[in-house]
Design a protein around this motif. Structure first.
Motif, PDB file in Angstrom:
ATOM      1  N   VAL A   3     119.384  22.226  23.025  1.00 41.30           N
ATOM      2  CA  VAL A   3     120.393  21.533  23.814  1.00 41.30           C
ATOM      3  C   VAL A   3     119.809  20.194  24.238  1.00 41.30           C
ATOM      4  CG1 VAL A   3     121.642  21.569  26.010  1.00 41.30           C
ATOM      5  CG2 VAL A   3     121.479  23.632  24.641  1.00 41.30           C
ATOM      6  N   THR A   4     120.610  19.149  24.137  1.00 41.09           N
ATOM      7  CA  THR A   4     120.208  17.837  24.634  1.00 41.09           C
ATOM      8  C   THR A   4     121.089  17.497  25.828  1.00 41.09           C
ATOM      9  OG1 THR A   4     121.721  16.670  23.144  1.00 41.09           O
ATOM     10  CG2 THR A   4     119.471  17.038  22.355  1.00 41.09           C
ATOM     11  N   ILE A   5     120.511  16.757  26.769  1.00 41.34           N
ATOM     12  CA  ILE A   5     121.255  16.347  27.958  1.00 41.34           C
ATOM     13  C   ILE A   5     121.079  14.859  28.127  1.00 41.34           C
ATOM     14  CG2 ILE A   5     121.492  16.570  30.464  1.00 41.34           C
ATOM     15  CD1 ILE A   5     120.393  19.442  30.155  1.00 41.34           C
ATOM     16  N   ALA A   6     122.195  14.168  28.320  1.00 41.06           N
ATOM     17  CA  ALA A   6     122.151  12.715  28.491  1.00 41.06           C
ATOM     18  C   ALA A   6     123.284  12.273  29.409  1.00 41.06           C
ATOM     19  CB  ALA A   6     122.283  12.015  27.134  1.00 41.06           C
ATOM     20  N   THR A   7     123.086  11.100  30.005  1.00 40.78           N
ATOM     21  CA  THR A   7     124.141  10.496  30.817  1.00 40.78           C
ATOM     22  C   THR A   7     125.217   9.968  29.880  1.00 40.78           C
ATOM     23  OG1 THR A   7     122.565   9.887  32.530  1.00 40.78           O
ATOM     24  CG2 THR A   7     124.650   8.682  32.498  1.00 40.78           C
TER      25      THR A   7
END
Length: 166
Positions: A3-7
């Motif tokens: 999983v990637t998390i970004a604004t």
């Protein structure tokens, strides 16, 4: 699959879809008068960071950090029902806590509902504790207010230093 998390922009199609899914999930548990969530437009401010979790490129969750000056407010933690139980909510909250520290916030607060058992359990496991009502939210039976200190209150200390110099 990682999983990637970004604004991301809350006003994007994906952002709006996550907010709508979050709202639908709340309305499945609470009547509208007991839902105190922010719309995509209300979150689209310079004081809000909207984080999106993606798996294989598809959005699977979100959370928003609203900078309230002396504390950060957690809004709209949501994970797609088909993706729950995989640590995505925790990963989103850890990323949010890091973002809050990065901008000098040492305290996070949230308003949630006692009936949202999985969310409340996550918050408690992450060190959030019950607190007094804040932010103008009504003190009603379905509301649960929580907070967590995540570091030194840099902003509060700065303001106190400024006042003592005056």
């Amino acid at each position: 699959m990682p999983v990637t998390i970004a604004t991301e922009s809350v006003l994007s199609d994906n952002g709006r879809a996550l907010i709508e899914a979050s709202e639908a999930a709340l309305l499945a548990v609470y009547p509208p008068e007991e839902c105190f969530s922010f719309s995509a437009e209300e979150l689209a401010t310079k004081s809000t960071q909207f984080l999106v979790a993606r798996r294989a490129g598809a959005p699977v969750g979100c959370v928003a950090l609203v900078d309230q000056g002396r504390y950060g407010e957690v809004k709209r933690l949501y994970v797609d029902p088909g993706q729950r139980g995989r640590g995505i909510g925790r990963a989103l909250m850890e990323e949010l806590e890091g973002a809050a520290r990065d901008i000098g916030l040492g305290l996070l607060r949230l308003e949630t509902g006692a009936a949202l058992a999985a969310a409340v359990q996550l918050y408690r496991r992450m060190g959030y504790a019950d607190c007094a009502p804040f932010g103008g939210y009504p003190d009603i039976a379905s509301n649960l207010f929580m907070q967590k200190r995540i570091g030194i209150l840099l902003r509060e200390d700065y303001r106190l230093a400024q006042l003592s110099r005056a």
